[in-house]
Design an enzyme around this catalytic site. Structure first.
Site, short mmCIF file in Angstrom:
data_model
loop_
_atom_site.label_atom_id
_atom_site.label_comp_id
_atom_site.label_asym_id
_atom_site.label_seq_id
_atom_site.Cartn_x
_atom_site.Cartn_y
_atom_site.Cartn_z
NE ARG A 1 -4.24 -1.50 0.19
CZ ARG A 1 -4.41 -2.55 -0.60
NH1 ARG A 1 -3.47 -2.86 -1.49
NH2 ARG A 1 -5.50 -3.29 -0.54
CG HIS B 1 -3.10 -0.99 -6.89
ND1 HIS B 1 -3.50 -0.34 -5.76
CD2 HIS B 1 -3.16 -2.32 -6.59
CE1 HIS B 1 -3.80 -1.22 -4.81
NE2 HIS B 1 -3.60 -2.44 -5.30
P1 NAP Z 1 -1.59 -11.58 4.97
O1 NAP Z 1 -1.77 -13.00 4.53
O2 NAP Z 1 -2.53 -11.03 5.95
O3 NAP Z 1 -0.09 -11.45 5.51
C1 NAP Z 1 0.36 -10.33 6.18
C2 NAP Z 1 1.77 -10.58 6.71
O4 NAP Z 1 2.25 -9.35 7.29
C3 NAP Z 1 1.81 -11.64 7.81
O5 NAP Z 1 2.98 -12.40 7.69
C4 NAP Z 1 1.87 -10.79 9.08
O6 NAP Z 1 2.54 -11.42 10.18
C5 NAP Z 1 2.70 -9.61 8.63
N1 NAP Z 1 2.47 -8.45 9.48
C6 NAP Z 1 1.32 -7.78 9.72
N2 NAP Z 1 1.50 -6.78 10.58
C7 NAP Z 1 2.81 -6.81 10.93
C8 NAP Z 1 3.62 -6.04 11.80
N3 NAP Z 1 3.11 -5.02 12.50
N4 NAP Z 1 4.91 -6.38 11.91
C9 NAP Z 1 5.43 -7.41 11.22
N5 NAP Z 1 4.71 -8.18 10.37
C10 NAP Z 1 3.42 -7.88 10.23
O7 NAP Z 1 -1.64 -10.61 3.71
P2 NAP Z 1 -1.37 -10.97 2.16
O8 NAP Z 1 -2.51 -11.68 1.56
O9 NAP Z 1 -0.03 -11.59 2.07
O10 NAP Z 1 -1.35 -9.50 1.52
C11 NAP Z 1 -0.47 -8.49 1.96
C12 NAP Z 1 -0.88 -7.14 1.41
O11 NAP Z 1 -0.60 -7.06 0.03
C13 NAP Z 1 -2.37 -6.82 1.49
O12 NAP Z 1 -2.76 -6.41 2.78
C14 NAP Z 1 -2.52 -5.74 0.45
O13 NAP Z 1 -2.33 -4.47 1.05
C15 NAP Z 1 -1.38 -6.00 -0.52
N6 NAP Z 1 -1.84 -6.40 -1.86
C16 NAP Z 1 -1.48 -5.64 -2.93
C17 NAP Z 1 -1.88 -6.01 -4.18
C18 NAP Z 1 -1.47 -5.22 -5.39
O14 NAP Z 1 -1.96 -5.46 -6.49
N7 NAP Z 1 -0.55 -4.30 -5.27
C19 NAP Z 1 -2.67 -7.15 -4.37
C20 NAP Z 1 -3.02 -7.89 -3.26
C21 NAP Z 1 -2.60 -7.51 -2.00
P3 NAP Z 1 1.96 -12.77 10.85
O15 NAP Z 1 2.17 -13.83 9.81
O16 NAP Z 1 2.79 -12.97 12.04
O17 NAP Z 1 0.51 -12.49 11.11
C1 GLV Z 2 -5.26 -5.25 -3.91
O1 GLV Z 2 -4.53 -4.34 -3.71
C2 GLV Z 2 -5.77 -6.12 -2.90
O2 GLV Z 2 -5.63 -5.81 -1.72
O3 GLV Z 2 -6.32 -7.18 -3.25
#
Ligand code: NAP
Ligand code: GLV
Length: 309
Positions: free
Chosen positions: A224, A272
């Protein structure tokens, strides 16, 4: 007994395709686009809904977010008892792995430099660089970060990952919690951000943290825009501490025409697009979860409201 009601409230201009897909996947349900004053629904499929929607739909059992990140949703007043369910991969992790590996390899192999040379008709070579000098650090080891870390490890980069709780990922040196953050950064040259945006992670990529990366660092932000302090990134690029950045997400999207990121010679901008929501995969996942919840079974991808992700 009335049929299960599903309401769809999203900003996608192709909302009709979501309605058609959900109706085909859940023929037993009454699936409608939300309109102000609509009857209370049992489940909602949403992206960036207005507060009025949530205020009117207080009896929802579950809110399905058609993205992985729930930061926008968590800023709203949500129905207190509704489960908030994020997309759980649904075809995103492979896209994110492609995108991150492309960005890392483009930088590591100096493909940007070769593109510039070739555009000028120059047949030149650069000295091969050592992977050992390019440790990649992945912030966040969740659904997307873990897949990205494993994909980079398969290319034999030294890979490290940082998360809130401790993880073990084959081929990845894992760090956890604020106590290990600086050690994680100090050994990282290429940083890939895949943290969720929460009050704890907002502005986490600032002058202090980015300044701790190894000299010649490279930043890939695919999470983000509000994770990154824009002016701090530019200052570190201009001072030469950082070699470049690939940015897919921004504080304001679309990125305003006057923003310096557009024209900075060391920044690559994409709109994005690193991991798109795939409609068919998402509908199949959401329909499966709605059926599971109706049977009283647990589902994956439920957001912890206290943690905010
Ligand atoms: P997720 O499965 O919820 O994983 C989040 C990770 O971040 C987990 O490993 C979590 O730790 C860690 N985390 C959270 N808060 C933290 C903190 N304060 N300190 C250290 N580590 C922390 O999320 P995801 O599905 O991988 O997605 C991640 C992000 O990618 C989304 O939230 C979104 O903003 C972004 N995204 C972007 C796109 C794009 O097109 N650009 C697309 C999809 C998603 P734990 O494992 O210990 O809980
Ligand atoms: C895209 O940014 C998503 O969070 O799926």
């Amino acid at each position: 007994m009335r049929p299960m009601r599903i309401t769809v409230c999203c900003t996608d201009t192709k909302i009709q395709r979501w309605l058609d897909g959900l109706r085909a996947a859940l023929p037993e349900a009454d699936v409608q686009e939300w309109r102000p004053g609509a009857a209370p629904a049992d489940h909602a499929v949403v992206w960036a809904p207005p507060q009025q929607f949530l205020d009117e739909q207080q009896g929802l059992r579950a809110l399905f977010n058609i993205g992985a990140g729930v930061d926008a949703l968590m800023k709203l007043r949500l129905p207190p008892d509704a489960l908030v369910v994020r997309l759980d991969d649904a075809g995103m992790s492979v896209q994110m792995a492609e995108f991150a590996c492309h960005a890392v390899i483009r930088h590591f192999r100096e493909l940007d430099g070769y593109e510039r040379d070739v555009a000028q008709g120059k047949w030149t070579f650069r000295k091969p660089r050592s992977r050992a000098d390019f440790p990649v650090g992945v912030l966040g080891l969740g659904v997307l970060g873990r897949r990205v870390a494993q994909a980079l490890a398969a290319f034999e980069f030294p890979v490290r990952g940082w998360s809130r709780s401790a993880h073990a990922v084959a081929g990845v040196e894992c760090f956890a919690g604020s106590g290990q953050f600086d050690d994680f950064l100090a050994g990282t040259r290429v940083l890939v951000n895949l943290l969720p945006l929460t009050p704890e992670t907002e502005n986490i990529l600032d002058r202090r943290t980015l300044g701790r990366l190894r000299p010649g660092g490279y930043v890939i932000n695919v999470a983000r825009g509000a994770h990154l302090v824009d002016a701090d990134l530019i200052a570190l690029l201009d001072s030469g501490h950082l070699a470049g950045a690939a940015l897919d997400v921004f504080r304001t999207e679309p990125l305003p025409a006057e923003h310096p990121f557009w024209r900075h010679p060391k920044i690559v901008v994409t709109p994005h697009t690193s991991a798109r929501t795939l409609r068919d995969e998402s509908i199949a996942q959401i329909a499966g979860k709605i059926r599971a919840l109706e049977r009283g079974e647990p589902v994956a991808g439920v957001v912890d409201r206290k943690k905010g992700y």
